[in-house]
Design an enzyme around this catalytic site. Structure first.
Site, PDB file in Angstrom:
ATOM      1  N   SER A  50      45.788  38.632  51.735  1.00  0.00           N
ATOM      2  CA  SER A  50      45.141  38.302  50.477  1.00  0.00           C
ATOM      3  C   SER A  50      43.994  39.278  50.233  1.00  0.00           C
ATOM      4  O   SER A  50      43.258  39.633  51.163  1.00  0.00           O
ATOM      5  CB  SER A  50      44.597  36.866  50.507  1.00  0.00           C
ATOM      6  OG  SER A  50      44.061  36.506  49.247  1.00  0.00           O
ATOM      7  N   GLU A  51      43.883  39.718  49.002  1.00  0.00           N
ATOM      8  CA  GLU A  51      42.883  40.731  48.631  1.00  0.00           C
ATOM      9  C   GLU A  51      41.473  40.369  49.069  1.00  0.00           C
ATOM     10  O   GLU A  51      40.668  41.242  49.384  1.00  0.00           O
ATOM     11  CB  GLU A  51      42.938  40.922  47.112  1.00  0.00           C
ATOM     12  CG  GLU A  51      41.911  41.863  46.538  1.00  0.00           C
ATOM     13  CD  GLU A  51      41.908  41.803  45.029  1.00  0.00           C
ATOM     14  OE1 GLU A  51      40.823  41.934  44.447  1.00  0.00           O
ATOM     15  OE2 GLU A  51      42.983  41.633  44.419  1.00  0.00           O
ATOM     16  N   ASN A  52      41.166  39.079  49.102  1.00  0.00           N
ATOM     17  CA  ASN A  52      39.808  38.666  49.443  1.00  0.00           C
ATOM     18  C   ASN A  52      39.537  38.703  50.942  1.00  0.00           C
ATOM     19  O   ASN A  52      38.486  38.257  51.385  1.00  0.00           O
ATOM     20  CB  ASN A  52      39.509  37.270  48.876  1.00  0.00           C
ATOM     21  CG  ASN A  52      40.517  36.220  49.292  1.00  0.00           C
ATOM     22  OD1 ASN A  52      41.677  36.522  49.500  1.00  0.00           O
ATOM     23  ND2 ASN A  52      40.075  34.988  49.405  1.00  0.00           N
ATOM     24  N   GLY A  53      40.465  39.236  51.736  1.00  0.00           N
ATOM     25  CA  GLY A  53      40.155  39.537  53.124  1.00  0.00           C
ATOM     26  C   GLY A  53      40.863  38.717  54.180  1.00  0.00           C
ATOM     27  O   GLY A  53      40.453  38.709  55.333  1.00  0.00           O
ATOM     28  N   SER A  92      39.745  44.997  53.850  1.00  0.00           N
ATOM     29  CA  SER A  92      40.895  44.488  53.107  1.00  0.00           C
ATOM     30  C   SER A  92      41.472  45.573  52.197  1.00  0.00           C
ATOM     31  O   SER A  92      42.689  45.782  52.140  1.00  0.00           O
ATOM     32  CB  SER A  92      40.499  43.265  52.281  1.00  0.00           C
ATOM     33  OG  SER A  92      41.609  42.737  51.584  1.00  0.00           O
TER      34      SER A  92
END
Length: 233
Positions: A50-53, A92
Site C-alpha cells: 500500500s502506498e502509505n507504507g 514506500s
C-alpha cells in the site's frame, strides 16, 4: 442489452484477484482496487503493498480487528499478515519507483488504445486533483491493471482512441477490467479476453470508442449460484 446484468465492484475485484500469480508483489490503489485484498486465492502467496507504507497488507478488518491507524489507500482499516512491515513514504515510494512491484492495480477515468491512463482529475468544474502516487505506480510496476466502469453515468465510453483528461501515464496500461469485459491493451487495440455472458462484441463496441478485436471467441463471464464470477469457454 437490456437483459444483461453488469458486474458489481466486488465481482470485478474477484476476477482481478484470480489472475494474480503466486509470489507476486502487488500494489492496490485507491477505490475499487483495494477490494481485491478480500478475494485473493487461499492457495497463493500474494504480497500486497500500500502506498502509505504497508508491505504485507491483508484483508479488510472487521469487528475487534479494526485499528484506524492501520489503513489501506482508501482509508479502510485492514489486517496485517504475519511478517508485515510498515515504513514511511520514502521507502514506500522507493519500492514503487524502483521496479519492485509485479503489478499495480489502479482505478481510472479513461484508458486509450495505446495504453495511456487518465485517473487523477476530470474536466468537471468542481473536480479535485487527486494524483497521490498514481504516476509513480503507473510507470514503476512491471504490469498495470486498471479497474473501472465501462462507461460514465451518462453512457459515454471510458475506453477511448485518446484520453481527453490529463494523463497519469503514457502507454502504461496492460489490462482493463470493467463491469462488462476483461480487455488486454496491446498494439494500439483493445483485445477482448472475456465478456459478460449474453453480451455481443457488437454491443460492447457500441459502448467503446477504441477499436475492439477478438482473435478467438472471447470467454464468457458467468456467475455461479452464489453470484461468484468465473470464466467459461
Amino acid at each position: 442489452m437490456s437483459s444483461i446484468t453488469s458486474l458489481n465492484r466486488a465481482q470485478i475485484a474477484k476476477l482481478v484477484a484470480q489472475t494474480l500469480p503466486d509470489g507476486a508483489y502487488v500494489n492496490l490503489g485507491i477505490g475499487m482496487p483495494t477490494l481485491v485484498a478480500d478475494y485473493l486465492p487461499e492457495d497463493r502467496e500474494i504480497i500486497l503493498h500500500s502506498e502509505n507504507g504497508i508491505l504485507g497488507m491483508g484483508r479488510t478488518a472487521i469487528d475487534h480487528e479494526i485499528d484506524y491507524d492501520i489503513i489501506n489507500a482508501s482509508r479502510t482499516p485492514i489486517t496485517l499478515l504475519d511478517g508485515a512491515s510498515i515504513t514511511e513514504h520514502t521507502n514506500s515510494f522507493a519500492m514503487m519507483r524502483g521496479g519492485h512491484l509485479d503489478y499495480s492495480i489502479l482505478g481510472g477515468f479513461q484508458v486509450a488504445v495505446n495504453g495511456d491512463l487518465a485517473n487523477w482529475i476530470t474536466d468537471a468544474p468542481d473536480a479535485i486533483a487527486a494524483i497521490g502516487g498514481a504516476m509513480d505506480l503507473a510507470v514503476g510496476a512491471k504490469n498495470v491493471i486498471v479497474m473501472l466502469d465501462h462507461t460514465t453515468r451518462d453512457g459515454q465510453p471510458k475506453l477511448l482512441n485518446a484520453c481527453t483528461y490529463p494523463l497519469t501515464g503514457i502507454g502504461v496500461v496492460d489490462w482493463v477490467y470493467t463491469d462488462l469485459a476483461v480487455i488486454e491493451v496491446k498494439n494500439n487495440t483493445f483485445h477482448v479476453y472475456a465478456m459478460i455472458d449474453g453480451l455481443s462484441l457488437e454491443e460492447l463496441q457500441a459502448k467503446t470508442e477504441g477499436k475492439l478485436v477478438a482473435e478467438s471467441p472471447p470467454k464468457k463471464i458467468v456467475l455461479d449460484e452464489n453470484q461468484q464470477p468465473y470464466y467459461k469457454n
